[in-house]
Design an enzyme around this catalytic site. Structure first.
Site, mmCIF file in Angstrom:
data_model
loop_
_atom_site.group_PDB
_atom_site.id
_atom_site.type_symbol
_atom_site.label_atom_id
_atom_site.label_comp_id
_atom_site.label_asym_id
_atom_site.label_seq_id
_atom_site.Cartn_x
_atom_site.Cartn_y
_atom_site.Cartn_z
ATOM 1 N N GLN A 80 172.704 84.590 4.967
ATOM 2 C CA GLN A 80 172.529 83.443 5.648
ATOM 3 C C GLN A 80 171.317 83.444 6.541
ATOM 4 O OE1 GLN A 80 176.680 82.373 7.734
ATOM 5 N NE2 GLN A 80 176.796 84.748 7.156
ATOM 6 N N HIS A 98 170.800 79.204 3.553
ATOM 7 C CA HIS A 98 170.250 78.445 4.643
ATOM 8 C C HIS A 98 168.816 77.962 4.459
ATOM 9 C CE1 HIS A 98 173.973 79.310 7.106
ATOM 10 N NE2 HIS A 98 174.234 78.750 5.996
ATOM 11 N N CYS A 106 157.801 69.144 0.417
ATOM 12 C CA CYS A 106 157.428 67.598 0.490
ATOM 13 C C CYS A 106 158.603 66.960 0.010
ATOM 14 C CB CYS A 106 156.207 67.393 -0.319
ATOM 15 S SG CYS A 106 155.554 65.673 -0.396
ATOM 16 N N CYS A 126 151.369 67.488 2.953
ATOM 17 C CA CYS A 126 151.073 67.662 1.373
ATOM 18 C C CYS A 126 149.790 66.780 0.911
ATOM 19 C CB CYS A 126 152.287 66.866 0.642
ATOM 20 S SG CYS A 126 152.274 66.925 -0.842
ATOM 21 N N GLY A 165 176.963 92.317 9.079
ATOM 22 C CA GLY A 165 176.257 91.540 10.415
ATOM 23 C C GLY A 165 176.435 89.864 10.157
ATOM 24 N N SER A 167 179.371 87.173 11.668
ATOM 25 C CA SER A 167 180.647 86.881 12.334
ATOM 26 C C SER A 167 181.630 86.274 11.458
ATOM 27 C CB SER A 167 180.439 86.251 13.749
ATOM 28 O OG SER A 167 179.610 84.961 13.285
ATOM 29 N N PRO A 192 179.254 96.218 13.847
ATOM 30 C CA PRO A 192 179.827 97.016 15.008
ATOM 31 C C PRO A 192 180.905 96.397 15.925
ATOM 32 C CG PRO A 192 177.415 96.601 15.131
ATOM 33 C CD PRO A 192 177.884 95.712 14.257
HETATM 34 P P1 NAD Z 1 176.335 85.655 14.150
HETATM 35 O O1 NAD Z 1 175.408 85.514 15.127
HETATM 36 O O2 NAD Z 1 177.430 84.545 14.219
HETATM 37 O O3 NAD Z 1 177.018 86.987 13.867
HETATM 38 C C1 NAD Z 1 176.117 88.346 13.905
HETATM 39 C C2 NAD Z 1 177.027 89.286 13.732
HETATM 40 O O4 NAD Z 1 176.227 90.647 13.720
HETATM 41 C C3 NAD Z 1 177.794 89.612 14.925
HETATM 42 O O5 NAD Z 1 179.118 89.696 14.553
HETATM 43 C C4 NAD Z 1 177.545 90.845 15.486
HETATM 44 O O6 NAD Z 1 178.680 91.738 15.942
HETATM 45 C C5 NAD Z 1 176.870 91.422 14.273
HETATM 46 N N1 NAD Z 1 175.905 92.576 14.339
HETATM 47 C C6 NAD Z 1 174.803 92.657 15.463
HETATM 48 N N2 NAD Z 1 174.051 93.688 15.503
HETATM 49 C C7 NAD Z 1 174.494 94.375 14.238
HETATM 50 C C8 NAD Z 1 174.059 95.344 13.344
HETATM 51 N N3 NAD Z 1 173.205 96.265 13.756
HETATM 52 N N4 NAD Z 1 174.807 95.625 12.022
HETATM 53 C C9 NAD Z 1 175.738 95.050 11.745
HETATM 54 N N5 NAD Z 1 176.117 93.950 12.326
HETATM 55 C C10 NAD Z 1 175.705 93.523 13.330
HETATM 56 O O7 NAD Z 1 175.513 85.323 12.582
HETATM 57 P P2 NAD Z 1 175.898 84.556 11.256
HETATM 58 O O8 NAD Z 1 177.591 85.017 10.950
HETATM 59 O O9 NAD Z 1 174.932 84.931 10.369
HETATM 60 O O10 NAD Z 1 175.737 83.168 11.626
HETATM 61 C C11 NAD Z 1 174.771 82.738 12.231
HETATM 62 C C12 NAD Z 1 173.993 81.457 11.842
HETATM 63 O O11 NAD Z 1 172.771 81.387 12.322
HETATM 64 C C13 NAD Z 1 173.899 81.582 10.437
HETATM 65 O O12 NAD Z 1 174.060 80.247 10.000
HETATM 66 C C14 NAD Z 1 172.327 82.005 10.145
HETATM 67 O O13 NAD Z 1 171.794 81.406 9.166
HETATM 68 C C15 NAD Z 1 171.778 81.492 11.266
HETATM 69 N N6 NAD Z 1 170.884 82.607 11.845
HETATM 70 C C16 NAD Z 1 169.757 83.188 11.151
HETATM 71 C C17 NAD Z 1 168.925 83.996 11.636
HETATM 72 C C18 NAD Z 1 167.888 84.797 10.825
HETATM 73 O O14 NAD Z 1 167.235 84.232 9.925
HETATM 74 N N7 NAD Z 1 167.577 85.913 11.033
HETATM 75 C C19 NAD Z 1 169.254 84.630 12.914
HETATM 76 C C20 NAD Z 1 170.169 83.850 13.697
HETATM 77 C C21 NAD Z 1 170.910 83.105 12.968
#
Ligand code: NAD
Length: 221
Positions: A80, A98, A106, A126, A165, A167, A192
């Site tokens: 995601q 995503h 474009c 573009c 990682g 939720s 965690p």
């Molecule tokens: P979320 O923020 O809802 O959940 C993140 C989860 O990761 C939590 O349950 C947390 O407990 C867990 N977590 C934290 N540290 C961790 C670790 N070291 N190891 C394992 N798990 C750990 O994230 P989601 O479920 O991905 O949904 C959020 C939305 O936001 C998605 O649609 C995503 O596309 C977007 N998003 C993307 C990024 C990115 O590209 N890095 C960052 C934030 C959100």
């Protein structure tokens, strides 16, 4: 994988504590309406996300996933995340539900432009004169149908499904464990913290991704 996988590398989250949406209103930065209203403003915001992401490095967990994919070519990665961390760790063919911060498109000509190494955008427009739009699923956008079909295909066929990682509240990823289970997969959650879906998994590991992936797979690599 979800935001927690990248959070371990230091990539800021969007929703959680200290998340980006507490500082910026998504209505001004992450939807088509905002882009139409002020494309330069929206592109600036995404450029900043790229610059911030490049300050972070893939962690041991990303590298183990790459090593697994190299050794077992039928390993699929569905994420995601939009930050390209899996690719920077060397993974190939990542299914990005995503979209990606590193791709621009474009909408007039349907062209895609990808660059994984530069924070600053080389081109904001573009050659046809249209502003390029980050190829990301923004708020109020539909997911790309072929991407969802690909993800659904590999998950429904897999014999081991590992959720790392996330939720598990954002659809369609929230339904992937059940899809995998229906296909007969053994399902593991690495997080965690307890999630709303934890009770559905066969095994749950309540530690950071890098630590668990090292323990589970070091001997296989
Ligand atoms: P979320 O923020 O809802 O959940 C993140 C989860 O990761 C939590 O349950 C947390 O407990 C867990 N977590 C934290 N540290 C961790 C670790 N070291 N190891 C394992 N798990 C750990 O994230 P989601 O479920 O991905 O949904 C959020 C939305 O936001 C998605 O649609 C995503 O596309 C977007 N998003 C993307 C990024 C990115 O590209 N890095 C960052 C934030 C959100």
């Amino acid at each position: 994988t979800g935001a927690g996988m990248s959070a371990e590398s230091g990539v800021p989250t969007y929703r959680g504590r200290g998340g980006i949406w507490h500082e910026y209103k998504w209505e001004n930065y992450a939807c088509q309406t905002a882009f139409i209203r002020n494309p330069a403003h929206v592109i600036d915001f995404h450029e900043l996300r790229r610059i911030e992401a490049l300050k972070c490095e893939p962690h041991v967990g990303h590298k183990i996933i790459t090593a697994l994919q190299t050794k077992y070519s039928n390993t699929s990665i569905v994420t995601q995340n939009i930050d390209g961390m899996h690719q920077r760790a060397g993974s190939q063919e990542v299914i990005e539900l995503h979209g990606s911060l590193w791709r621009m498109r474009c909408d007039k000509e349907g062209k895609l432009f990808e660059n994984l190494s530069q924070g600053k955008y080389a081109n904001r427009k573009c050659s046809c004169g249209e502003f390029l739009r980050p190829d990301i699923i923004w708020f109020e956008d539909q997911l790309n149908e072929s991407t969802v079909v690909n993800a659904t295909h590999v998950i429904s066929q897999c014999d081991l499904f590992i959720s790392i990682g996330t939720s598990g509240v954002v659809w369609p990823a929230a339904g992937f464990q059940q899809l995998a289970k229906k296909g007969g997969a053994h399902c593991i959650e690495i997080n965690p913290e307890k999630t709303e879906l934890s009770y559905l998994f066969d095994d749950v590991h309540r530690e950071p991704a890098g630590q668990v992936l090292s323990r589970l797979f070091d001997s296989l690599l």
